[in-house]
Scaffold this motif. Sequence first.
Motif, short mmCIF file in Angstrom:
data_model
loop_
_atom_site.label_atom_id
_atom_site.label_comp_id
_atom_site.label_asym_id
_atom_site.label_seq_id
_atom_site.Cartn_x
_atom_site.Cartn_y
_atom_site.Cartn_z
N SER A 20 1.29 -1.46 -0.04
CA SER A 20 0.27 -0.07 0.10
C SER A 20 0.70 0.85 0.10
N ALA A 22 2.06 4.79 -0.97
CA ALA A 22 1.68 5.89 -1.45
C ALA A 22 2.18 7.13 -1.09
N ARG A 59 -3.65 5.71 2.44
CA ARG A 59 -3.95 6.73 1.74
C ARG A 59 -3.38 7.66 1.80
N SER A 306 2.40 4.85 -7.22
CA SER A 306 2.28 6.28 -6.21
C SER A 306 2.62 7.35 -6.71
#
Length: 608
Positions: A20, A22, A59, A306
């Motif tokens: 994940s 970001a 995020r 990202s």
Amino acid sequence: MTRDPLEVHAALAGLRYPESVALHPDGDRVACVIEGVAHVAALDGTLTAVEGGEHALTRWSPDGRLLLASGSNEVRVLDADLRPVWRAEVDGEIEDLIPASDGTLLIRHADYGSERDGSHLGLRVHDPSDPFVRTPGGRLRRLSWTHVGDDRLREIALPGLTVWDADWRDGRALAVTSADETPAGFYRPRLDLADARTGEVRSLYQTPWQLSRPRLAPGGGAAVVVEGLSIVSGRVMHADLVTGDVRPIPDLDDVTDLGWLDERTLWFTGWSGTGVHGGVIEDGRVTSRWTAWGTLGGRDGQPSLSVAGRLAAATWETAGQPPEIAVASLDAGDWRPITTLNTELAPLAVHQEEITWSGHDGLPVSGLLLRADPNRTGPLVVIAHGGPTWLWSSSFAPAESNQLALPLAHAGATVLLPNPRGSSGRGQAYARAVIGLVGDADLTDVLRGVDHLVATGVADPAHLSIMGLSYGGFLTAWAVTRTDRFRAAVVMSGVSDWLSFATASNLAGGFDPLYHAGADPATPEGREALAARSPVYHAGQAATPTLILHGDQDRTTPLGQAEQLYRAWSAAGVRTELVVYPREGHELVEPAHRADAARRVIHWLGVS
């Protein structure tokens, strides 16, 4: 020099994989999740752990605040100093967070008890209900939105539809949906635009293929989505939201992720052969493109980025470098690691090269060859990948099949990771070439790769083994009914009977009609076609000793597939063994189970 493969496998269990990833809107730091804890990394690699328990997603909102999905159903927002400022709970498991510049947040969440596909362990989202009750349309993936700081969540009404992927801008959600809430529905998708203010839902596009990564353009005049097969790596479809015209962006394929830089400009990334590619699209034309030999990690195991300005961040690994957070220019793809999470594992790297051979019709087929010593010939182990629309890409320790490729190479084996037709990375025609020919065209490509290695002296024809997971497990079981050249086989989470798969799998009615070219188990002709390619109905032609490993909670290739194969092989007098791992799904995750499976596989293949 060989090394103990079990020691290598145990060392790889300590690999810290950033998920994940970001990039902050200012481009000066990167958030990620490592072993269930959110971290923020400065570009010099300094890591700061985020307090507050288990995290699943990170995020950044456009204003620079950090958004977290914590546990399974909680959203948290932290300020610039990583202090909590807001939290909200969602009814279900959070699958994605999409923040917008107006301070709103879209949350994609799955109802408790809903099904996950094989890329997500083939398990249900946990539901403590006793008894568990299921009705059609009762376990959906939903969209809800809120203003950050507001405790009220508002669901976007999509009657009877489940949502597989979404984007959010100016109060409108662009969503990949289906009427079937199970993973089979993903194979019959449509692209919808839902207005949260008016409740209007507009269908933009329907296709017999699969869709992912919907993206709304700034200004709201256009949208894009990736179209491909199954684990989607494909072409980019551009939708004009004024005229309704939908068409592909030319000269572009095997895209897995993309996003808007402005209303005329997109970035993209995806697979390219056994590596990756990326670049920039302006006014519907690719204006810059780079390729790199390595693997970009991301959502669902696919390359994803990202982006802030023209800087990108991702998890990056190569044959010689373990995975690290890295940054690169969008235009150049010059990946530069900024962390040193796994430096101590770098000495475990082995020699890796891409090789090419010819299929039966002269079509070039490629794969990866792993050897601890490229000057030494060892027993050949072929590892077939899942999918079939998936691939082996150049990486430090290829993860599929219990991450055994690297340990087997250290044990002295020559490891072939083939990408036969049906694989990603070679365009849609190559990927679609397996449709209606599963176990035929692709297995022929694999066997010709073995022939190539034998002919060039790399492999000893008396010491050949084959193994694989998921579709690779099917291809392994099928291979030993087609040839007796392999002295050992290992089937992990494989399909042995396409007939029972067509009613028992959570992909049933989606995956199987696609790859079997519409073969219908409700008709005699369909049943005959499915049985003709099912290993259990050809057990009399098998002689290769076969180890079968399976998780007892797998709903993508249910345990019955392994039990059928075990019974069929046993009845045919084939030496076999079935090992069932409790609490496991489509892939093994518990450390003790992974270690046990590694020991059994290495012993069965006889390479230690």
